[in-house]
Motif scaffolding. Structure first.
Motif, PDB file in Angstrom:
ATOM      1  N   SER A  71       5.542   3.636   1.933  1.00  0.00           N
ATOM      2  CA  SER A  71       5.790   2.962   3.213  1.00  0.00           C
ATOM      3  C   SER A  71       5.366   1.498   3.170  1.00  0.00           C
ATOM      4  O   SER A  71       5.765   0.711   4.041  1.00  0.00           O
ATOM      5  CB  SER A  71       5.052   3.686   4.342  1.00  0.00           C
ATOM      6  OG  SER A  71       3.643   3.545   4.215  1.00  0.00           O
ATOM      7  N   VAL A  72       4.553   1.135   2.157  1.00  0.00           N
ATOM      8  CA  VAL A  72       4.178  -0.272   1.989  1.00  0.00           C
ATOM      9  C   VAL A  72       4.573  -0.740   0.585  1.00  0.00           C
ATOM     10  O   VAL A  72       3.875  -1.534  -0.040  1.00  0.00           O
ATOM     11  CB  VAL A  72       2.672  -0.505   2.248  1.00  0.00           C
ATOM     12  CG1 VAL A  72       2.347  -0.376   3.722  1.00  0.00           C
ATOM     13  CG2 VAL A  72       1.809   0.458   1.412  1.00  0.00           C
ATOM     14  N   PHE A 104      -2.378  -7.673  -3.009  1.00  0.00           N
ATOM     15  CA  PHE A 104      -2.752  -8.434  -1.821  1.00  0.00           C
ATOM     16  C   PHE A 104      -2.916  -9.906  -2.201  1.00  0.00           C
ATOM     17  O   PHE A 104      -2.966 -10.265  -3.379  1.00  0.00           O
ATOM     18  CB  PHE A 104      -4.075  -7.936  -1.232  1.00  0.00           C
ATOM     19  CG  PHE A 104      -4.089  -6.480  -0.868  1.00  0.00           C
ATOM     20  CD1 PHE A 104      -3.405  -6.019   0.242  1.00  0.00           C
ATOM     21  CD2 PHE A 104      -4.792  -5.565  -1.639  1.00  0.00           C
ATOM     22  CE1 PHE A 104      -3.416  -4.673   0.586  1.00  0.00           C
ATOM     23  CE2 PHE A 104      -4.823  -4.224  -1.308  1.00  0.00           C
ATOM     24  CZ  PHE A 104      -4.126  -3.774  -0.196  1.00  0.00           C
ATOM     25  N   GLY A 105      -3.038 -10.749  -1.192  1.00  0.00           N
ATOM     26  CA  GLY A 105      -3.297 -12.163  -1.415  1.00  0.00           C
ATOM     27  C   GLY A 105      -3.805 -12.796  -0.142  1.00  0.00           C
ATOM     28  O   GLY A 105      -4.052 -12.106   0.861  1.00  0.00           O
ATOM     29  N   THR A 106      -3.964 -14.098  -0.162  1.00  0.00           N
ATOM     30  CA  THR A 106      -4.397 -14.810   1.037  1.00  0.00           C
ATOM     31  C   THR A 106      -3.478 -14.458   2.201  1.00  0.00           C
ATOM     32  O   THR A 106      -2.255 -14.526   2.090  1.00  0.00           O
ATOM     33  CB  THR A 106      -4.366 -16.325   0.792  1.00  0.00           C
ATOM     34  OG1 THR A 106      -5.228 -16.636  -0.312  1.00  0.00           O
ATOM     35  CG2 THR A 106      -4.823 -17.088   2.026  1.00  0.00           C
ATOM     36  N   LEU A 126       0.891  -6.515   3.221  1.00  0.00           N
ATOM     37  CA  LEU A 126       1.385  -5.221   3.687  1.00  0.00           C
ATOM     38  C   LEU A 126       0.211  -4.247   3.657  1.00  0.00           C
ATOM     39  O   LEU A 126      -0.157  -3.748   2.591  1.00  0.00           O
ATOM     40  CB  LEU A 126       2.504  -4.714   2.782  1.00  0.00           C
ATOM     41  CG  LEU A 126       3.894  -5.317   2.950  1.00  0.00           C
ATOM     42  CD1 LEU A 126       4.844  -4.748   1.892  1.00  0.00           C
ATOM     43  CD2 LEU A 126       4.441  -5.039   4.346  1.00  0.00           C
ATOM     44  N   PHE A 127      -0.393  -3.999   4.810  1.00  0.00           N
ATOM     45  CA  PHE A 127      -1.519  -3.086   4.886  1.00  0.00           C
ATOM     46  C   PHE A 127      -1.042  -1.730   5.396  1.00  0.00           C
ATOM     47  O   PHE A 127      -0.332  -1.650   6.394  1.00  0.00           O
ATOM     48  CB  PHE A 127      -2.595  -3.617   5.827  1.00  0.00           C
ATOM     49  CG  PHE A 127      -3.291  -4.850   5.342  1.00  0.00           C
ATOM     50  CD1 PHE A 127      -3.895  -4.891   4.093  1.00  0.00           C
ATOM     51  CD2 PHE A 127      -3.353  -5.984   6.143  1.00  0.00           C
ATOM     52  CE1 PHE A 127      -4.548  -6.030   3.648  1.00  0.00           C
ATOM     53  CE2 PHE A 127      -4.005  -7.127   5.706  1.00  0.00           C
ATOM     54  CZ  PHE A 127      -4.605  -7.147   4.454  1.00  0.00           C
ATOM     55  N   PRO A 128      -1.414  -0.649   4.730  1.00  0.00           N
ATOM     56  CA  PRO A 128      -1.034   0.676   5.217  1.00  0.00           C
ATOM     57  C   PRO A 128      -1.729   1.000   6.538  1.00  0.00           C
ATOM     58  O   PRO A 128      -2.839   0.532   6.800  1.00  0.00           O
ATOM     59  CB  PRO A 128      -1.493   1.606   4.100  1.00  0.00           C
ATOM     60  CG  PRO A 128      -2.604   0.882   3.420  1.00  0.00           C
ATOM     61  CD  PRO A 128      -2.234  -0.578   3.499  1.00  0.00           C
ATOM     62  N   ARG A 129      -1.073   1.816   7.357  1.00  0.00           N
ATOM     63  CA  ARG A 129      -1.713   2.245   8.605  1.00  0.00           C
ATOM     64  C   ARG A 129      -2.886   3.170   8.331  1.00  0.00           C
ATOM     65  O   ARG A 129      -3.875   3.170   9.075  1.00  0.00           O
ATOM     66  CB  ARG A 129      -0.686   2.947   9.490  1.00  0.00           C
ATOM     67  CG  ARG A 129       0.414   2.029  10.029  1.00  0.00           C
ATOM     68  CD  ARG A 129       1.320   2.771  10.994  1.00  0.00           C
ATOM     69  NE  ARG A 129       2.345   1.901  11.535  1.00  0.00           N
ATOM     70  CZ  ARG A 129       3.267   2.284  12.418  1.00  0.00           C
ATOM     71  NH1 ARG A 129       3.283   3.552  12.842  1.00  0.00           N
ATOM     72  NH2 ARG A 129       4.170   1.431  12.872  1.00  0.00           N
TER      73      ARG A 129
END
Length: 340
Positions: A71-72, A104-106, A126-129
């Protein structure tokens, strides 16, 4: 130097420490960089509770179903190059790695000028729920390691007989910060053809400084040159430390005196291995040049012939962004069109 040295860097963190104390730490860092480009750091001041919380949340994410993780997926991250990839989804030297991961990044808003301009590898994460709290822990951790990165770079500057703020003012006023969380599942050490199945194959890092948190599974190996002999040595977990290594751009800046050392991972633990590399690198638009310093009178060697890709970092001309783009397209060829 047949082992990776452990260096207490608290003098670089403590604003009240003397210049002499900071120079002593810097000298030890310089020796490590000239010999194998790797060292552990202790006394770094990064909250152990934050580290434990992030590790726990990361393990919870990787334990979820493939559908939840997808999903991400990175395909949804576009030019920001963020999100999840499955086992075998990342290549090293053209071969799939046995690892899955989150990129991830800034954190940048869609209205940030760099995002509006379509700058590759810049944008929102893109952070997972689920698990709840992973995104917040990632951002808090990146902030803490950015501070540590600046402190370590001040030590590297001193080790090169430069002003402590040399890198901060010339190359890393707006550093390129990239953070990965990798999970290496267990499996056979060789494939059906008898070839090693690496968690990640032999490679060097692209930028200036990598700060790695590894769990207690082990598996990290560093290429060592001793008495004209090349061999691989283990860099086992050392509680309370980070593993640091320098990348191609510092090799380039120091004319090969500080070595961007090849390393690889082979998970022999019989269980998942968690690895959290933090890449603290030059500004995207920074032009990378050789440094003029008395400490670099005797130029190092160009190890082009020894490198697995036979590429010379010293022949490179351009910005760090140029160099990085030339590399990432080979890691994820299916996503290459998104950023190039």
């Amino acid at each position: 130097m047949d082992t990776v040295p452990v260096i207490d860097v608290r003098a670089l963190i403590d604003a009240t420490s003397s210049l002499a104390a900071r120079r002593e730490v810097a000298a030890r860092m310089g020796v490590a960089c000239r010999h194998n480009g790797f060292f552990y750091v202790t006394g770094h001041g990064v909250d152990v509770g934050l580290q434990a919380r992030l590790e726990s949340l990361a393990r919870e994410f990787f334990a979820r179903s493939e559908a939840e993780k997808q999903s991400v997926r990175m395909a949804l991250g576009g030019r920001a190059w963020r999100g999840f990839f499955p086992v075998g989804g990342e290549l090293t030297s053209g071969r799939p790695d046995r690892k899955e991961g989150l990129y991830f990044g800034t954190e940048l808003s869609p209205e940030d000028p760099r995002v509006l301009a379509g700058t590759p590898l810049h944008g929102p994460n893109l952070f997972p729920r689920e698990p709840a709290g992973l995104g917040g822990a990632v951002l808090e951790y990146m902030e803490a390691l950015t501070s540590l990165g600046h402190a370590l770079m001040s030590g590297l500057a001193l080790s090169l007989e430069l002003e402590e703020d040399f890198f901060a003012t010339r190359y890393m006023t707006d550093p390129t910060v990239l953070f990965r969380i990798f999970n290496y599942p267990p499996g056979p050490e060789v494939d059906g053809e008898g070839l090693p199945v690496w968690g990640v194959g032999e490679h060097t890092d692209y930028g200036v400084l990598t700060i790695l948190k590894q769990d207690d599974a082990g598996g990290l190996q560093v290429k060592s040159r001793q008495d004209g002999q090349v061999r691989w040595m283990d860099a086992p977990p050392v509680e309370g430390t980070f593993v640091c290594n320098i990348g191609d751009m510092l090799d380039r800046m120091t004319r090969g005196v500080y070595r961007s050392t090849p390393h690889r991972v082979l998970n022999r633990a019989g269980r998942d291995r968690l690895s959290l590399p933090f890449f603290f690198d030059p500004d995207w638009k920074a032009q990378i040049h050789a440094i003029d310093s008395p400490a670099l009178r005797d130029a190092g060697a160009d190890d082009q012939a020894e490198r697995w890709d036979r590429q010379s970092v010293h022949a490179f001309r351009g910005t760090y962004g140029d160099y990085l783009l030339g590399k990432v397209g080979k890691v994820f060829p299916d996503l290459r069109a998104e950023v190039l």
